[in-house]
Write a protein that holds these residues in place. Sequence first.
Motif, short mmCIF file in Angstrom:
data_model
loop_
_atom_site.label_atom_id
_atom_site.label_comp_id
_atom_site.label_asym_id
_atom_site.label_seq_id
_atom_site.Cartn_x
_atom_site.Cartn_y
_atom_site.Cartn_z
N ILE A 176 31.15 -45.58 25.53
CA ILE A 176 29.87 -45.86 26.20
C ILE A 176 28.87 -44.74 25.96
CG2 ILE A 176 28.75 -46.16 28.44
CD1 ILE A 176 31.35 -47.53 29.39
N ILE A 177 29.30 -43.48 26.15
CA ILE A 177 28.34 -42.38 25.98
C ILE A 177 28.09 -42.08 24.50
CG2 ILE A 177 28.55 -41.25 28.21
CD1 ILE A 177 30.61 -39.37 26.99
N PRO A 223 11.28 -46.16 32.31
CA PRO A 223 12.26 -47.21 31.99
C PRO A 223 13.34 -46.75 31.03
CG PRO A 223 10.14 -47.65 30.93
CD PRO A 223 9.91 -46.54 31.89
N LEU A 224 13.02 -45.82 30.12
CA LEU A 224 14.04 -45.32 29.19
C LEU A 224 15.12 -44.54 29.94
CD1 LEU A 224 11.87 -44.16 26.15
CD2 LEU A 224 13.22 -46.26 26.38
N ILE A 271 22.67 -42.37 39.66
CA ILE A 271 23.93 -42.91 39.15
C ILE A 271 24.71 -43.55 40.28
CG2 ILE A 271 26.17 -42.25 38.18
CD1 ILE A 271 24.68 -40.13 36.54
N ALA A 272 25.17 -44.77 40.05
CA ALA A 272 25.92 -45.54 41.05
C ALA A 272 27.32 -45.80 40.52
CB ALA A 272 25.22 -46.85 41.35
N CYS A 329 20.50 -44.25 32.58
CA CYS A 329 21.26 -44.02 33.82
C CYS A 329 22.17 -45.20 34.15
CB CYS A 329 20.31 -43.72 34.97
SG CYS A 329 19.38 -42.18 34.74
N THR A 330 21.75 -46.40 33.78
CA THR A 330 22.62 -47.57 33.96
C THR A 330 23.88 -47.42 33.13
OG1 THR A 330 20.74 -49.03 34.40
CG2 THR A 330 22.78 -50.07 33.67
N GLN A 331 23.74 -46.95 31.88
CA GLN A 331 24.91 -46.74 31.03
C GLN A 331 25.75 -45.57 31.52
OE1 GLN A 331 22.27 -47.23 27.24
NE2 GLN A 331 24.37 -47.50 26.56
#
Length: 251
Positions: free
Chosen positions: A183-184, A140-141, A243-244, A146-148
């Motif tokens: 963001i990163i 989950p981490l 990644i999307a 990966c969402t970010q």
Amino acid sequence: MRRSKPALVRSVACLLGVALTFTACTASPPDAGATESAESVNTADWPAVELNGVGPVEKIIDVPEGAASFRVSFVCVSGNFSLSFSGATQNDRRGGCQGTRTYLFPASESAPMQLYISVPADSQYALTGEFTTDVFSPDPLITDACTQLSEYMSVYLNADQGYLQGDVSAEEWRVQMDEAVGIITELQDTATGLIALQLPALVEGMSSPVVVPGYFHQQHSPTEMDAAGTIVGDVCGDNGSGIAIMAAYGG
């Protein structure tokens, strides 16, 4: 059948792909746990899968009753590869042909698995696979990180695409680049493991003087930022949380 993808997503593949041959095989498969019913499943007659050849191939694989996952060992000789299963993008695994990769894919008894191996036309490959009762369990981490990362890449690639189409000015492009860096930079406070190690290169690369409007959709020599982007992309893909890219502009 090969799946078509939006042009912006293809741009990401091209951008990350240039660094694949410079990236070590450091990703490892997610942890797996046994299903509650594993002891009652007879696996003795489950078939092993062995494929080898040259160039891309598509294969339909029947899933035995009681199987929860499909464990794969894959190696290829040259270029980059991707392994796709049953049209589920989150299950794709990709990288450079450097050593043997081991993956665990979720399997469903409701339908046969459609495996597509994509390698260069002249690249040799070998794949061995076996079905197991192990359950595929994404970290989950890593999923959260990966969402970010998906949001970060979507922001800067959309900014570039919008600029090239005349929908984003140079000033607006810079604002969106700063948003992507934010963001990163924020992700550095929570990311762990291999992803955390790549974030400084991403932050530094985004502020490089060579990064100008349109940069990410142009051909350029591989950089540390490209290599870092490839590594985080591999980690996310191996975790089943690829990644999307959300395209805001056409193309």
